[in-house]
Motif scaffolding. Structure first.
Motif, PDB file in Angstrom:
ATOM      1  N   TYR A  50       7.910  -6.773   2.610  1.00 62.30           N
ATOM      2  CA  TYR A  50       8.534  -6.537   1.313  1.00 62.30           C
ATOM      3  C   TYR A  50       9.608  -7.591   1.058  1.00 62.30           C
ATOM      4  CZ  TYR A  50      11.011  -4.276  -2.528  1.00 62.30           C
ATOM      5  OH  TYR A  50      11.598  -4.024  -3.739  1.00 62.30           O
ATOM      6  N   LYS A  51       9.515  -8.219  -0.094  1.00 64.34           N
ATOM      7  CA  LYS A  51      10.447  -9.264  -0.524  1.00 64.34           C
ATOM      8  C   LYS A  51      10.601 -10.369   0.532  1.00 64.34           C
ATOM      9  CE  LYS A  51      13.901  -6.502  -1.803  1.00 64.34           C
ATOM     10  NZ  LYS A  51      15.149  -6.005  -2.458  1.00 64.34           N
ATOM     11  N   GLN A  52       9.479 -10.732   1.146  1.00 64.96           N
ATOM     12  CA  GLN A  52       9.483 -11.838   2.102  1.00 64.96           C
ATOM     13  C   GLN A  52       8.765 -13.040   1.486  1.00 64.96           C
ATOM     14  OE1 GLN A  52       8.209 -10.900   6.113  1.00 64.96           O
ATOM     15  NE2 GLN A  52       8.924  -8.795   5.943  1.00 64.96           N
ATOM     16  N   LYS A  53       9.306 -14.207   1.688  1.00 63.25           N
ATOM     17  CA  LYS A  53       8.722 -15.429   1.145  1.00 63.25           C
ATOM     18  C   LYS A  53       7.713 -16.023   2.122  1.00 63.25           C
ATOM     19  CE  LYS A  53      11.167 -15.611  -2.684  1.00 63.25           C
ATOM     20  NZ  LYS A  53      10.528 -15.497  -4.014  1.00 63.25           N
ATOM     21  N   ASN A  54       6.710 -16.665   1.574  1.00 60.99           N
ATOM     22  CA  ASN A  54       5.706 -17.395   2.360  1.00 60.99           C
ATOM     23  C   ASN A  54       5.127 -16.535   3.494  1.00 60.99           C
ATOM     24  OD1 ASN A  54       6.211 -19.867   0.891  1.00 60.99           O
ATOM     25  ND2 ASN A  54       8.100 -20.051   2.082  1.00 60.99           N
ATOM     26  N   VAL A  55       4.716 -15.330   3.144  1.00 57.94           N
ATOM     27  CA  VAL A  55       4.150 -14.410   4.139  1.00 57.94           C
ATOM     28  C   VAL A  55       2.835 -14.965   4.685  1.00 57.94           C
ATOM     29  CG1 VAL A  55       3.094 -12.143   4.467  1.00 57.94           C
ATOM     30  CG2 VAL A  55       5.228 -12.354   3.176  1.00 57.94           C
ATOM     31  N   LYS A  56       2.714 -14.946   5.999  1.00 56.44           N
ATOM     32  CA  LYS A  56       1.469 -15.331   6.648  1.00 56.44           C
ATOM     33  C   LYS A  56       0.760 -14.050   7.103  1.00 56.44           C
ATOM     34  CE  LYS A  56      -0.558 -18.104  10.349  1.00 56.44           C
ATOM     35  NZ  LYS A  56      -0.299 -18.990  11.524  1.00 56.44           N
ATOM     36  N   LEU A  57      -0.386 -13.770   6.498  1.00 60.18           N
ATOM     37  CA  LEU A  57      -1.138 -12.578   6.876  1.00 60.18           C
ATOM     38  C   LEU A  57      -1.640 -12.734   8.310  1.00 60.18           C
ATOM     39  CD1 LEU A  57      -3.190 -12.177   3.567  1.00 60.18           C
ATOM     40  CD2 LEU A  57      -1.078 -11.000   4.218  1.00 60.18           C
ATOM     41  N   THR A  58      -1.477 -11.679   9.115  1.00 59.07           N
ATOM     42  CA  THR A  58      -1.768 -11.804  10.550  1.00 59.07           C
ATOM     43  C   THR A  58      -2.974 -11.003  11.021  1.00 59.07           C
ATOM     44  OG1 THR A  58      -0.232 -10.007  11.057  1.00 59.07           O
ATOM     45  CG2 THR A  58       0.666 -12.240  11.073  1.00 59.07           C
ATOM     46  N   LEU A  59      -3.536 -10.160  10.126  1.00 54.69           N
ATOM     47  CA  LEU A  59      -4.643  -9.303  10.567  1.00 54.69           C
ATOM     48  C   LEU A  59      -5.984  -9.705   9.967  1.00 54.69           C
ATOM     49  CD1 LEU A  59      -2.957  -5.760  10.371  1.00 54.69           C
ATOM     50  CD2 LEU A  59      -3.174  -7.276  12.359  1.00 54.69           C
ATOM     51  N   VAL A  60      -6.036 -10.820   9.275  1.00 48.93           N
ATOM     52  CA  VAL A  60      -7.267 -11.236   8.597  1.00 48.93           C
ATOM     53  C   VAL A  60      -8.350 -11.601   9.609  1.00 48.93           C
ATOM     54  CG1 VAL A  60      -8.288 -12.808   6.903  1.00 48.93           C
ATOM     55  CG2 VAL A  60      -5.865 -12.191   6.735  1.00 48.93           C
ATOM     56  N   PRO A  61      -9.484 -10.885   9.638  1.00 49.31           N
ATOM     57  CA  PRO A  61     -10.572 -11.255  10.554  1.00 49.31           C
ATOM     58  C   PRO A  61     -11.139 -12.630  10.194  1.00 49.31           C
ATOM     59  CG  PRO A  61     -10.848  -9.005   9.742  1.00 49.31           C
ATOM     60  CD  PRO A  61      -9.779  -9.644   8.908  1.00 49.31           C
ATOM     61  N   ASP A  62     -11.677 -13.294  11.176  1.00 46.42           N
ATOM     62  CA  ASP A  62     -12.216 -14.643  10.990  1.00 46.42           C
ATOM     63  C   ASP A  62     -13.642 -14.571  10.430  1.00 46.42           C
ATOM     64  OD1 ASP A  62     -12.628 -17.359  11.014  1.00 46.42           O
ATOM     65  OD2 ASP A  62     -12.919 -17.511  13.186  1.00 46.42           O
ATOM     66  N   THR A  63     -13.744 -14.122   9.176  1.00 48.89           N
ATOM     67  CA  THR A  63     -15.039 -14.051   8.503  1.00 48.89           C
ATOM     68  C   THR A  63     -14.897 -14.638   7.099  1.00 48.89           C
ATOM     69  OG1 THR A  63     -14.775 -11.898   7.394  1.00 48.89           O
ATOM     70  CG2 THR A  63     -15.510 -11.866   9.696  1.00 48.89           C
ATOM     71  N   GLU A  64     -16.023 -14.970   6.508  1.00 45.25           N
ATOM     72  CA  GLU A  64     -16.037 -15.587   5.174  1.00 45.25           C
ATOM     73  C   GLU A  64     -15.362 -14.707   4.118  1.00 45.25           C
ATOM     74  OE1 GLU A  64     -19.352 -16.699   1.718  1.00 45.25           O
ATOM     75  OE2 GLU A  64     -20.011 -16.319   3.783  1.00 45.25           O
ATOM     76  N   ALA A  76       0.633 -17.858  -9.377  1.00 43.54           N
ATOM     77  CA  ALA A  76       1.709 -18.787  -9.027  1.00 43.54           C
ATOM     78  C   ALA A  76       2.863 -18.050  -8.343  1.00 43.54           C
ATOM     79  CB  ALA A  76       2.200 -19.510 -10.273  1.00 43.54           C
ATOM     80  N   GLU A  77       3.229 -16.883  -8.873  1.00 44.21           N
ATOM     81  CA  GLU A  77       4.303 -16.096  -8.267  1.00 44.21           C
ATOM     82  C   GLU A  77       3.792 -15.347  -7.047  1.00 44.21           C
ATOM     83  OE1 GLU A  77       7.600 -14.432 -11.093  1.00 44.21           O
ATOM     84  OE2 GLU A  77       5.641 -13.948 -11.957  1.00 44.21           O
ATOM     85  N   GLU A  78       4.593 -15.324  -5.993  1.00 41.07           N
ATOM     86  CA  GLU A  78       4.194 -14.605  -4.788  1.00 41.07           C
ATOM     87  C   GLU A  78       4.308 -13.096  -5.002  1.00 41.07           C
ATOM     88  OE1 GLU A  78       5.806 -15.840  -1.024  1.00 41.07           O
ATOM     89  OE2 GLU A  78       6.339 -17.804  -1.826  1.00 41.07           O
ATOM     90  N   PRO A  79       3.482 -12.303  -4.329  1.00 38.60           N
ATOM     91  CA  PRO A  79       3.648 -10.847  -4.409  1.00 38.60           C
ATOM     92  C   PRO A  79       4.945 -10.441  -3.723  1.00 38.60           C
ATOM     93  CG  PRO A  79       2.034 -11.414  -2.734  1.00 38.60           C
ATOM     94  CD  PRO A  79       2.361 -12.688  -3.451  1.00 38.60           C
ATOM     95  N   SER A  80       5.565  -9.379  -4.220  1.00 38.54           N
ATOM     96  CA  SER A  80       6.804  -8.897  -3.594  1.00 38.54           C
ATOM     97  C   SER A  80       6.515  -7.859  -2.514  1.00 38.54           C
ATOM     98  CB  SER A  80       7.717  -8.285  -4.660  1.00 38.54           C
ATOM     99  OG  SER A  80       7.048  -7.264  -5.395  1.00 38.54           O
ATOM    100  N   ALA A 230       1.122  -6.755  -4.353  1.00 37.61           N
ATOM    101  CA  ALA A 230       1.628  -6.312  -5.649  1.00 37.61           C
ATOM    102  C   ALA A 230       2.964  -6.979  -5.960  1.00 37.61           C
ATOM    103  CB  ALA A 230       1.802  -4.792  -5.656  1.00 37.61           C
ATOM    104  N   LYS A 231       3.237  -7.073  -7.251  1.00 37.95           N
ATOM    105  CA  LYS A 231       4.538  -7.578  -7.700  1.00 37.95           C
ATOM    106  C   LYS A 231       5.120  -6.558  -8.666  1.00 37.95           C
ATOM    107  CE  LYS A 231       7.005 -11.632  -9.369  1.00 37.95           C
ATOM    108  NZ  LYS A 231       7.885 -11.583  -8.167  1.00 37.95           N
ATOM    109  N   PHE A 232       6.381  -6.146  -8.394  1.00 37.75           N
ATOM    110  CA  PHE A 232       7.043  -5.182  -9.259  1.00 37.75           C
ATOM    111  C   PHE A 232       8.550  -5.428  -9.207  1.00 37.75           C
ATOM    112  CE2 PHE A 232       5.981  -3.213  -5.152  1.00 37.75           C
ATOM    113  CZ  PHE A 232       7.237  -2.881  -4.662  1.00 37.75           C
ATOM    114  N   PRO A 233       9.299  -4.895 -10.193  1.00 35.35           N
ATOM    115  CA  PRO A 233      10.750  -5.112 -10.245  1.00 35.35           C
ATOM    116  C   PRO A 233      11.452  -4.619  -8.981  1.00 35.35           C
ATOM    117  CG  PRO A 233       9.955  -4.155 -12.298  1.00 35.35           C
ATOM    118  CD  PRO A 233       8.810  -4.096 -11.328  1.00 35.35           C
TER     119      PRO A 233
END
Length: 261
Positions: A50-64, A76-80, A230-233
């Motif tokens: 939450y409210k972290q910049k440049n998040v690197k997803l860590t659980l993405v399986p190595d599939t197409e 363009a805007e990052e999700p919050s 998601a992005k929200f106030p």
């Protein structure tokens, strides 16, 4: 002649079973060793940001399709707000364990059966089981709530559908559904085409919520990757509601999915 026919049938059966195995991924090679060991032990893993910049997803399986899901947020805007869930389920524990159902083609039909999501249960923030979707069905377009049948015929690959879900917390929301399918996996991507409200407050604007689900054939297991972005106030009431709501919704959707087998 009889011996030759038996041998031919045996060779054909072996070839068929080999081809099925060839179409499946090795789950242990789709994520790192520590993640896979935790998955085998616990059955699921969740990561929350939450409210972290440049998040690197860590659980993405190595599939197409998992990699495609990870890029579903193409704004363009990052999700919050981001939640990743990863599940591993032995096929033998899916429903009756019927192997004719524990296939990608069957999973493809399940995730397009939007109308069957009506009445889905979830564990709410009030610490009790409630109905998540009072109504759920496919609709004619992004803003047109004319009810249309589920489209479950053939492959899901490339199909685009629209649906309306009357959510227990957010009311009626329209979504665009984007599907992809290969021999080894199938995915669905939801993006909201109308806003989500928390009481009188518009919590999420159009197209500011993306939900992805990828089902992967891992031989004796099924791996499921789910992602909410998601992005929200930056309001405290929204932070608490969104965290509790979407975390519980991912688990509810997953539980609904495995109960269809």
């Amino acid at each position: 002649m009889k011996r030759t026919l038996t041998k031919t049938l045996l060779v054909t059966a072996v070839a068929f079973l080999t081809s099925l195995t060839a179409f499946a991924y090795d789950g242990s090679k789709l994520v790192d060793a520590n993640t896979y060991a935790e998955l085998k032990a616990k059955g699921n893993i969740q990561k929350y940001y939450y409210k972290q910049k440049n998040v690197k997803l860590t659980l993405v399986p190595d599939t197409e399709l998992s990699k495609k899901a990870a890029k579903f947020w193409n704004k363009a805007e990052e999700p919050s707000f981001i939640v990743e869930n990863l599940y591993l389920m032995p096929k033998s524990k899916l429903g009756s364990g019927d192997p004719s159902k524990t296939t990608i083609d069957y999973a493809s039909k399940v995730i397009r059966s939007v109308s069957k999501m009506k009445g889905m249960q979830y564990y709410s923030s009030d610490k009790k089981w409630e109905t998540l979707y009072k109504e759920a069905h496919c609709i004619a377009g992004p803003k047109d709530r004319t009810k249309v049948p589920d489209n479950t015929e053939g492959s899901a690959d490339g199909k685009v559908m629209y649906c309306m879900q009357d959510d227990n917390s957010f009311g009626k929301t329209n979504y665009r559904l984007e599907y992809h399918q290969t021999a080894q996996e199938v995915s669905a991507g939801f993006s909201n085409t109308t806003g989500l409200y928390v009481g009188p407050i518009k919590g999420i604007n159009d197209d500011n919520l993306r939900i992805s689900m990828v089902i992967i054939d891992c031989g004796d297991d099924i791996m499921v990757y789910m992602l909410v972005q998601a992005k929200f106030p930056a309001l405290k009431i929204l932070e608490n509601t969104m965290n509790e709501s979407f975390s519980s919704r991912l688990n509810a959707i997953y539980n609904w999915f495995i109960k269809q087998f």
